[in-house]
Motif scaffolding. Structure first.
Motif: not given
Length: 151
Positions: A20-26
């Protein structure tokens, strides 16, 4: 057998949060924390893992919108297996893995909804929208005079 179930119980939500963090740029914010977490496997192994994860994050970012959910699912499955295998080797690292993941202020697990973290934004405006944002014909102006459409 109980140790395997415990490893999976920790690995599955951790993988979900990482993807989820990868998908939102985190991903960049979690990258160094994950590197420290994986340190027991040695520097060269950690670097190899990070290169693979960087590549996976890039693939996810470049995936077409219609393929993004499938790419996220594949990445999450891979991360569950990797993290569970790591936790099988180092069972005492479960708490450290949970500690490095973002946690909401109310203690609930992170949701799939987008979040915003803005740092060092003195004299700037942050706008967050959960859908499309239409500024109309005038655009969005902050601290500057509006554009003259006839100019």
């Amino acid at each position: 057998m109980a140790a395997e179930l415990d490893a999976m119980a920790v690995a599955a939500p951790a993988a979900s949060v990482l993807v989820a963090e990868m998908a939102r740029g985190g991903w960049s914010a979690l990258r160094e924390a994950l590197a420290r977490f994986l340190r027991r496997d040695g520097e060269s192994t950690v670097e190899r893992q990070l290169v693979l994860l960087d590549s996976a994050e890039q693939t996810l970012a470049e995936a077409a919108e219609e393929d993004r959910d499938e790419a996220r699912g594949r990445l999450e499955q891979r991360l569950v297996l990797q993290l569970a295998a790591y936790l099988d080797r180092y069972p005492d690292m479960g708490e450290e893995l949970e500690a490095l993941l973002p946690v909401r202020q109310d203690g609930a697990p992170p949701s799939a909804a987008p979040t915003l973290a803005a740092y060092n934004n003195t004299n700037s405006q942050i706008l967050q929208a959960t859908g499309d944002l239409d500024a109309g014909s005038g655009g969005i102006n902050y601290g500057v005079p509006p554009r003259n459409p006839r100019g």
